[in-house]
Design an enzyme around this catalytic site. Structure first.
Site, PDB file in Angstrom:
ATOM      1  N   GLU A 162       0.838  -1.211   0.000  1.00  0.00           N
ATOM      2  CA  GLU A 162       0.000   0.000   0.000  1.00  0.00           C
ATOM      3  C   GLU A 162       0.872   1.261   0.000  1.00  0.00           C
ATOM      4  O   GLU A 162       0.519   2.270  -0.595  1.00  0.00           O
ATOM      5  CB  GLU A 162      -0.934   0.019   1.219  1.00  0.00           C
ATOM      6  CG  GLU A 162      -2.075  -0.972   1.154  1.00  0.00           C
ATOM      7  CD  GLU A 162      -3.202  -0.564   0.202  1.00  0.00           C
ATOM      8  OE1 GLU A 162      -3.615   0.609   0.218  1.00  0.00           O
ATOM      9  OE2 GLU A 162      -3.649  -1.430  -0.582  1.00  0.00           O
ATOM     10  N   CYS A 194      -4.105 -13.784  -0.451  1.00  0.00           N
ATOM     11  CA  CYS A 194      -4.384 -12.361  -0.245  1.00  0.00           C
ATOM     12  C   CYS A 194      -4.273 -11.723  -1.619  1.00  0.00           C
ATOM     13  O   CYS A 194      -3.308 -11.997  -2.344  1.00  0.00           O
ATOM     14  CB  CYS A 194      -3.371 -11.751   0.713  1.00  0.00           C
ATOM     15  SG  CYS A 194      -3.441  -9.932   0.784  1.00  0.00           S
TER      16      CYS A 194
HETATM   17  N1  DGL Z   1      -6.122  -7.881  -0.138  1.00  0.00           N
HETATM   18  C1  DGL Z   1      -6.720  -8.305   1.062  1.00  0.00           C
HETATM   19  C2  DGL Z   1      -6.824  -9.775   1.212  1.00  0.00           C
HETATM   20  O1  DGL Z   1      -6.990 -10.439   0.205  1.00  0.00           O
HETATM   21  C3  DGL Z   1      -6.630  -7.446   2.254  1.00  0.00           C
HETATM   22  C4  DGL Z   1      -5.379  -7.355   2.974  1.00  0.00           C
HETATM   23  C5  DGL Z   1      -5.427  -6.396   4.145  1.00  0.00           C
HETATM   24  O2  DGL Z   1      -6.094  -5.356   4.057  1.00  0.00           O
HETATM   25  O3  DGL Z   1      -4.777  -6.709   5.135  1.00  0.00           O
HETATM   26  O4  DGL Z   1      -6.756 -10.315   2.285  1.00  0.00           O
END
Ligand code: DGL
Length: 270
Positions: A162, A194
């Site tokens: 991020e 993720c």
């Molecule tokens: N991209 C997300 C996931 O698939 C969120 C990750 C996060 O905000 O910690 O878990």
């Protein structure tokens, strides 16, 4: 007609990219809750409250169907949402099931009893909240027997992505892969659980070695969405415009997104 794609931040863009390529005629509304990312260190109530607020905004934007392109929200909030919160004319789908169907070599929607599958030792890389939920192991147990899963909570990777700090993200990926290998020296498959992690797929693959098959979600989710829309064409909602919404700073998020997608993306305030 529009379909909503939700993530805590930029990671869901990996899914957005794949669904846009697979379904070029469908408008997609993307919602990044960048002001509240990462979700992976929040508790389940927090993730539920943030996710439901975001999904309501996507309904307002004309999306009757919303994909939670976020494993953390899929793991920590989706079941509760489906049990008591989603109205009958709307649908919210997660990103776990297409991945597990691919891992267990099933066709979409095959609900036959669990059976032995080719993979035996699976490394799961995900956020701390997803790992703590054990949602992946639960979904896998419905479909496969005899699979040993070792999960590694990859603290810090989402924050680094991020922030656009790819050097830190790379170092963290390598140290999380090392930690996993200490617990499971020879995984035969790895799950990037993720939606931020496909951005680091090369680094995961390099650290794991060529012999490990890496499963990542974007294309699998795109295929399963295409199949879902053939079976439920009415779920493409009334929205007609593709949009990028964020709770964060639109200029900063647009810069990050443009870098990831390698095309110009303009976010507006959600
Ligand atoms: N991209 C997300 C996931 O698939 C969120 C990750 C996060 O905000 O910690 O878990």
């Amino acid at each position: 007609m529009a379909v909503g794609i939700f993530d805590s931040g930029l990671g869901g863009l990996t899914v957005l990219d794949a669904v846009t390529k697979r379904l070029p005629d469908v408008p997609f509304v993307y919602f990044g809750d960048n002001a509240h990312a990462p979700y992976g260190v929040r508790d389940a109530d927090d993730v539920y409250n943030l996710t439901t607020a975001a999904v309501e905004r996507l309904w307002e934007a004309g999306c009757d169907l919303v994909i939670l392109a976020c494993n953390t929200a899929s793991a920590a909030a989706l079941r509760r949402m489906q049990e008591s919160w989603i109205p009958p004319n709307k649908r919210v789908l997660g990103v776990f099931v297409p991945l597990i169907e691919a891992l267990t070599e099933r066709h979409w929607g095959d609900n036959s009893p669990p059976r032995e599958v080719a993979v035996k030792h699976v490394a799961l890389f995900a956020t701390p909240a997803t790992v703590a939920s054990r949602a992946f192991q639960r979904e896998l147990a419905f479909r496969a027997i005899g699979v040993d899963v070792e999960a590694q909570a990859c603290g810090g990777v989402v924050d680094a992505i991020e922030d656009g700090d790819m050097i830190l993200a790379d170092a963290l990926v390598r140290s999380h892969v090392d930690a996993l290998k200490r617990k499971m020296p020879n995984p035969d498959a790895a799950i990037l659980g993720c939606t931020h992690y496909p951005i680091m797929e090369t680094e995961f693959q390099e650290a794991l070695g060529d012999h490990v098959k890496v499963f990542s979600q974007a294309n699998l989710v795109a295929e399963s969405l295409a199949d879902y829309l053939v079976r439920h064409p009415v779920m493409v909602g009334p929205g007609t415009e593709s949009m990028f919404l964020t709770t964060g700073d639109p200029a900063k998020v647009s810069r990050g997104a443009t870098q990831f997608l390698r095309r110009k993306v303009d976010f507006v305030k959600a």
